[in-house]
Scaffold this active site. Sequence first.
Site, short mmCIF file in Angstrom:
data_model
loop_
_atom_site.label_atom_id
_atom_site.label_comp_id
_atom_site.label_asym_id
_atom_site.label_seq_id
_atom_site.Cartn_x
_atom_site.Cartn_y
_atom_site.Cartn_z
N ASP A 32 1.03 -0.99 -0.06
CA ASP A 32 0.09 0.00 0.16
C ASP A 32 0.72 1.86 0.08
OD1 ASP A 32 -3.30 0.23 0.72
OD2 ASP A 32 -1.87 2.32 1.16
N ILE A 33 0.57 2.30 -0.68
CA ILE A 33 0.99 3.32 -0.94
C ILE A 33 1.05 4.74 0.17
CG2 ILE A 33 -0.63 4.98 -1.62
CD1 ILE A 33 1.93 6.30 -4.07
N ASN A 89 -12.81 -3.18 2.61
CA ASN A 89 -13.63 -2.47 3.22
C ASN A 89 -14.34 -2.05 1.37
OD1 ASN A 89 -12.06 -1.01 5.22
ND2 ASN A 89 -10.92 0.42 3.76
N GLY A 95 -15.27 2.80 3.66
CA GLY A 95 -13.87 3.64 3.75
C GLY A 95 -13.52 3.05 2.59
N GLN A 96 -14.33 2.16 1.51
CA GLN A 96 -13.56 2.12 -0.06
C GLN A 96 -13.21 3.29 -1.15
OE1 GLN A 96 -15.29 -1.04 -2.41
NE2 GLN A 96 -14.03 -1.68 -3.58
N HIS A 102 -10.07 -4.98 -3.27
CA HIS A 102 -9.07 -5.39 -2.58
C HIS A 102 -8.02 -5.75 -1.32
CE1 HIS A 102 -9.86 -1.23 -2.51
NE2 HIS A 102 -9.03 -0.99 -1.39
N HIS A 104 -7.06 -5.53 2.01
CA HIS A 104 -5.95 -5.04 3.03
C HIS A 104 -4.98 -6.25 4.20
CE1 HIS A 104 -6.69 -0.61 2.27
NE2 HIS A 104 -8.31 -1.01 2.04
P1 AMP Z 1 -9.55 1.31 0.40
O1 AMP Z 1 -10.07 2.69 0.59
O2 AMP Z 1 -9.89 -0.12 0.69
O3 AMP Z 1 -10.27 1.80 -0.70
O4 AMP Z 1 -8.36 1.38 -0.12
C1 AMP Z 1 -7.63 1.71 -1.47
C2 AMP Z 1 -6.29 1.98 -0.57
O5 AMP Z 1 -5.51 1.66 -2.07
C3 AMP Z 1 -5.24 3.10 0.16
O6 AMP Z 1 -4.79 2.45 1.09
C4 AMP Z 1 -4.70 4.20 -0.70
O7 AMP Z 1 -3.76 3.80 0.35
C5 AMP Z 1 -4.08 2.81 -1.96
N1 AMP Z 1 -3.31 2.89 -2.92
C6 AMP Z 1 -3.81 3.65 -3.74
N2 AMP Z 1 -3.55 4.11 -4.80
C7 AMP Z 1 -1.93 3.64 -4.65
C8 AMP Z 1 -1.32 2.45 -5.86
N3 AMP Z 1 -0.51 4.13 -6.77
N4 AMP Z 1 -0.45 1.88 -4.59
C9 AMP Z 1 -0.87 1.23 -3.93
N5 AMP Z 1 -1.68 1.54 -2.75
C10 AMP Z 1 -2.49 2.89 -3.61
#
Ligand code: AMP
Length: 116
Positions: A32-33, A89, A95-96, A102, A104
């Site tokens: 995760d970024i 999420n 929180g999505q 995906h 987590h």
């Molecule tokens: P969610 O809020 O459950 O939809 O999770 C989306 C997740 O994607 C968040 O934890 C972000 O930090 C992560 N995210 C968004 N863009 C990227 C990216 N380019 N590379 C890796 N993780 C990302």
Amino acid sequence: MVDPDCLFCKIVKGEVPAEIIRAGERTVAFRDINPQAPTHVLVIPRDHHPDAASAAVHDSGLLDEVVREAHEVAVAEGVAEAGYRIVFNTGVAGGQTVFHLHAHLLGGRGLDWPPG
Ligand code: AMP
Ligand code: ZN
């Protein structure tokens, strides 16, 4: 089953860079970024499904694979024995923010309950 505007489809295709740590026939795992724990990895299917419930309806068995892969990442990261959390999420109130399924995988610290 690819959405050309979807960020995670672009990661699957290699159009957006990511730190990929595991790649299977049907899944990809990358860091995760914006990590919320020492280990914070996202496991996604290569195919586009907006969320876990939709994948469960349309692709029987896919979620098993996502969870298996998340566990394998936890083992490889050394957090499986202590314990970890897998979160899906779902929807805005859940929180999505990225609407490509995906999981987590969070571990490496004590995780409070209830979550925020
Ligand atoms: P969610 O809020 O459950 O939809 O999770 C989306 C997740 O994607 C968040 O934890 C972000 O930090 C992560 N995210 C968004 N863009 C990227 C990216 N380019 N590379 C890796 N993780 C990302
Ligand atoms: Zn997608």
